[in-house]
Design a protein around this motif. Structure first.
Motif, PDB file in Angstrom:
ATOM      1  N   SER A  43       1.168  -5.027  -6.060  1.00 36.12           N
ATOM      2  CA  SER A  43       0.161  -5.750  -5.300  1.00 36.12           C
ATOM      3  C   SER A  43      -0.960  -6.191  -6.237  1.00 36.12           C
ATOM      4  N   LYS A  44      -1.467  -7.379  -6.003  1.00 40.67           N
ATOM      5  CA  LYS A  44      -2.589  -7.874  -6.808  1.00 40.67           C
ATOM      6  C   LYS A  44      -3.916  -7.293  -6.336  1.00 40.67           C
ATOM      7  N   THR A  45      -3.940  -6.753  -5.116  1.00 38.97           N
ATOM      8  CA  THR A  45      -5.196  -6.252  -4.558  1.00 38.97           C
ATOM      9  C   THR A  45      -5.215  -4.742  -4.338  1.00 38.97           C
ATOM     10  N   GLU A  46      -4.054  -4.109  -4.302  1.00 36.72           N
ATOM     11  CA  GLU A  46      -3.978  -2.661  -4.096  1.00 36.72           C
ATOM     12  C   GLU A  46      -3.205  -2.047  -5.264  1.00 36.72           C
ATOM     13  N   ILE A  78       5.044  -4.256  -3.627  1.00 35.98           N
ATOM     14  CA  ILE A  78       5.456  -5.049  -2.469  1.00 35.98           C
ATOM     15  C   ILE A  78       6.909  -5.483  -2.663  1.00 35.98           C
ATOM     16  N   GLN A 105       9.241  -7.923  -1.784  1.00 37.11           N
ATOM     17  CA  GLN A 105       9.114  -9.247  -1.184  1.00 37.11           C
ATOM     18  C   GLN A 105      10.445  -9.816  -0.723  1.00 37.11           C
ATOM     19  N   ARG A 131       5.843  -1.353   0.026  1.00 37.95           N
ATOM     20  CA  ARG A 131       5.588  -2.002   1.316  1.00 37.95           C
ATOM     21  C   ARG A 131       6.521  -3.200   1.470  1.00 37.95           C
ATOM     22  N   VAL A 180       3.025 -12.518   3.494  1.00 36.89           N
ATOM     23  CA  VAL A 180       3.251 -13.002   2.132  1.00 36.89           C
ATOM     24  C   VAL A 180       4.237 -14.158   2.131  1.00 36.89           C
ATOM     25  N   GLU A 215       6.353   0.820   5.267  1.00 35.17           N
ATOM     26  CA  GLU A 215       5.978   1.436   3.989  1.00 35.17           C
ATOM     27  C   GLU A 215       6.817   2.673   3.735  1.00 35.17           C
TER      28      GLU A 215
END
Length: 164
Positions: A78-81, A86, A88, A120, A149, A160
């Motif tokens: 993840s770029k934010t977590e 992820i 995908q 996730r 996404v 998850e």
């Protein structure tokens, strides 16, 4: 017998075709064939796949029997977590489903993110086969996606799995 390996640039045309076939099989009844064709032309183009292949902090695998690519999977941090990977994409051609290919690709991806505590995945709520797959492989429903996404504006269930 299919073996899981890291995808290469030479695999991308076959991966694009695999995604078109699997998406039509899974989603035509939900979104309609025209919408699925539109999505696959954009999101599963060779150029889009090449961008994923080059991304750092990601893993792109294929299931290969020497003649055919039977499946593909892609996950990225993840770029934010910082502790979340992820998942995908994980798709297996319809004629090869239920033979352990998805399980084997997922098992490989689980080992590729040593810093991740969670993997996730976002799942189409009407895709019962995907939901059953994720639940069978230790994922638990964690909510619903507000900003999906893969398909912005389309509904998704968030699943998850704890890693490590």
């Amino acid at each position: 017998m299919f073996f899981v390996r890291t995808a290469s640039e030479g695999d991308l045309p076959k991966v694009s075709a695999l995604l078109a076939e699997t998406w039509h099989a899974a989603y035509d009844a939900i979104y309609g064939a025209d919408k699925v064709s539109e999505i696959t032309a954009q999101w599963h183009s060779v150029a889009a796949l090449a961008d994923r292949l080059k991304r750092k902090d990601s893993e792109f695998v294929v299931a290969d029997d020497g003649k055919t690519l039977g499946g593909m999977a892609y996950a990225a941090m993840s770029k934010t977590e910082p502790m979340v990977a992820i998942l995908q994409q994980l798709y297996v051609l319809p004629q090869y489903q239920r033979q352990g290919i998805g399980r084997d690709m997922f098992a490989e991806l689980e080992t590729c993110f040593p810093d991740a505590k969670v993997m996730r995945a976002e799942v189409e709520p009407q895709n019962a086969a995907a939901i059953a797959f994720y639940e069978a492989h230790g994922f638990e429903r964690a909510g619903e996606a507000s900003a999906r996404v893969e398909l912005p504006g389309m509904p998704a269930l968030v699943y998850e799995k704890a890693l490590g």
